[in-house]
Scaffold this active site. Structure first.
Site, PDB file in Angstrom:
ATOM      1  N   GLY A 135      47.006  54.158  35.910  1.00 20.80           N
ATOM      2  CA  GLY A 135      47.028  54.699  36.551  1.00 20.80           C
ATOM      3  C   GLY A 135      48.325  55.385  37.993  1.00 20.80           C
ATOM      4  O   GLY A 135      48.976  55.182  36.787  1.00 20.80           O
ATOM      5  N   HIS A 169      51.071  39.061  50.585  1.00 18.61           N
ATOM      6  CA  HIS A 169      51.775  40.389  50.615  1.00 18.61           C
ATOM      7  C   HIS A 169      49.963  40.540  51.935  1.00 18.61           C
ATOM      8  O   HIS A 169      48.779  41.087  50.545  1.00 18.61           O
ATOM      9  CB  HIS A 169      51.374  41.102  49.222  1.00 18.61           C
ATOM     10  CG  HIS A 169      50.895  42.227  49.540  1.00 18.61           C
ATOM     11  ND1 HIS A 169      52.642  43.190  50.141  1.00 18.61           N
ATOM     12  CD2 HIS A 169      50.277  43.364  49.497  1.00 18.61           C
ATOM     13  CE1 HIS A 169      51.662  44.809  50.009  1.00 18.61           C
ATOM     14  NE2 HIS A 169      50.842  44.493  49.226  1.00 18.61           N
TER      15      HIS A 169
END
Ligand code: A3D
EC number: 1.1.1.37
Length: 320
Positions: A12, A176
């Site tokens: 992607g 994260h």
């Protein structure tokens, strides 16, 4: 000597950028794998056609067949779905966990000696799941987040101080997510710690607090601007920095989601910590000392990651 082989699982936005960077830096031959028919083939051909102008030597191949990643030295995983505005990284858990299962099995069967860098969100839980599904050694599976979060922190600090980004050293610890811990005490401008720069009148605590918060919200800021997906240039650059450290045995000191076995008080889980990356993969975790306030923030972040790992175990029985 044969060129190294770099397998990109997911072709992607990040996968395509990774392929272009890996080719331009001549890190090795690149295989782009994706389930979307035509996408990896199209991107591989397009990037290969930039070779004559750029002057790089690298082969590029797009595929839907895991057999093509056989013997890869590095696998970088971006397969899955990214965030849209209003979504948190954690909202992606259910869909991306299933993707990690097929990717983990594909890597285990075809590239069991690779150094694996996961980028798919929610990062810390997905790298844990990918390691579980693949069964690869813990030191050969890690997650990219800290290099990116630290790069965002460094960029914002360089703007505040009006100095080159090259002279700003900073790192971000923890998961994260919204609870990540940008470390003010261990961040410096050419070796001068940020708290000293406040004393020198270069900035104020309030301004630094705002930069810390902008760093935590760095991903969401870009999702809000792009509207159709999440950041991809800086995430790809960050993962390439880690791959290069492994391929060239650079012993770079880079923060990433690594398997902790007691370091920083964390046992038996993946979370963002400073590491040394070389030919052995994650060769060392830099077991820094945190002060009380930092430890509290870090522990909160570790708890958030634990919650996501537990959620994964609740979805897939084989992980429990
Ligand atoms: P996108 O452009 O949608 O690419 C994802 C690709 O994965 C698509 O081409 C899909 O066809 C492919 N895919 C889906 N399922 C599979 C599968 N089972 N096997 C192989 N390929 C599959 O997303 P993107 O490149 O922008 O982002 C990829 C991931 O990275 C997302 O989960 C993001 O949330 C994440 N991300 C992480 C960071 C970190 O700092 C950790 C930063 C930015 C994005």
């Amino acid at each position: 000597m044969a060129r190294p082989k770099i397998a990109l699982i997911g072709a992607g936005q990040i996968g395509g950028t990774l392929a272009h960077l890996a080719a331009m830096k001549e890190l090795g031959d690149v295989v782009l794998f994706d389930i979307a028919e035509g996408t990896p083939e199209g991107k591989a051909l397009d990037i290969a056609e930039s070779g004559p102008s750029e002057g790089f030597d690298a082969k590029l191949k797009g595929t839907q067949d895991y057999a093509d990643i056989a013997g890869a030295d590095v696998c970088i995983v971006t397969a899955g779905v990214p965030r849209k505005p209003g979504m948190s990284r954690d909202d992606l858990l259910g869909i991306n966990l299933k993707v990690m299962k097929s990717v983990g099995e594909g890597i285990a069967a075809n590239a069991p000696d690779a150094f694996v860098i996961c980028i798919t969100n929610p990062l810390d839980a997905m790298v844990w799941a990918l390691r579980e599904f693949s069964g690869l050694p813990h030191n050969k599976v890690c997650g990219m987040a800290g290099v990116l979060d630290s790069a965002r922190f460094r960029h914002f600090l360089s703007l505040e101080f009006g100095v080159s980004m090259k002279d700003v050293s900073a790192f971000v610890l923890g998961g994260h997510g919204d609870t990540m811990v940008p470390s003010v005490r261990y961040s410096t401008v050419a070796g001068v710690p940020l708290p000293d720069l406040i004393e020198m009148g270069w900035t104020t605590k309030e301004k630094l607090d705002a930069i810390v918060q902008r760093t935590r919200d760095g991903g969401a800021e870009i999702v809000g601007l792009l509207k159709t997906g999440s950041a991809f240039y800086a995430p790809a650059t960050s993962a390439i920095e880690m791959a290069e450290a492994f391929l060239k045995d650079q012993k770079r000191v880079l923060p990433c989601a690594a398997w902790c076995d007691g370091e920083l008080g964390v046992k038996g889980m993946y979370v963002g910590v400073p590491t040394v990356i070389g030919a052995g993969g994650i060769e060392k975790i830099v077991n820094i000392k945190l002060n009380k306030e930092e430890q509290e923030m870090f522990d909160k972040s570790v708890e958030a990651v634990k919650g996501l790992v537990d959620a994964c175990k609740g979805i897939d029985d084989s992980l429990a």
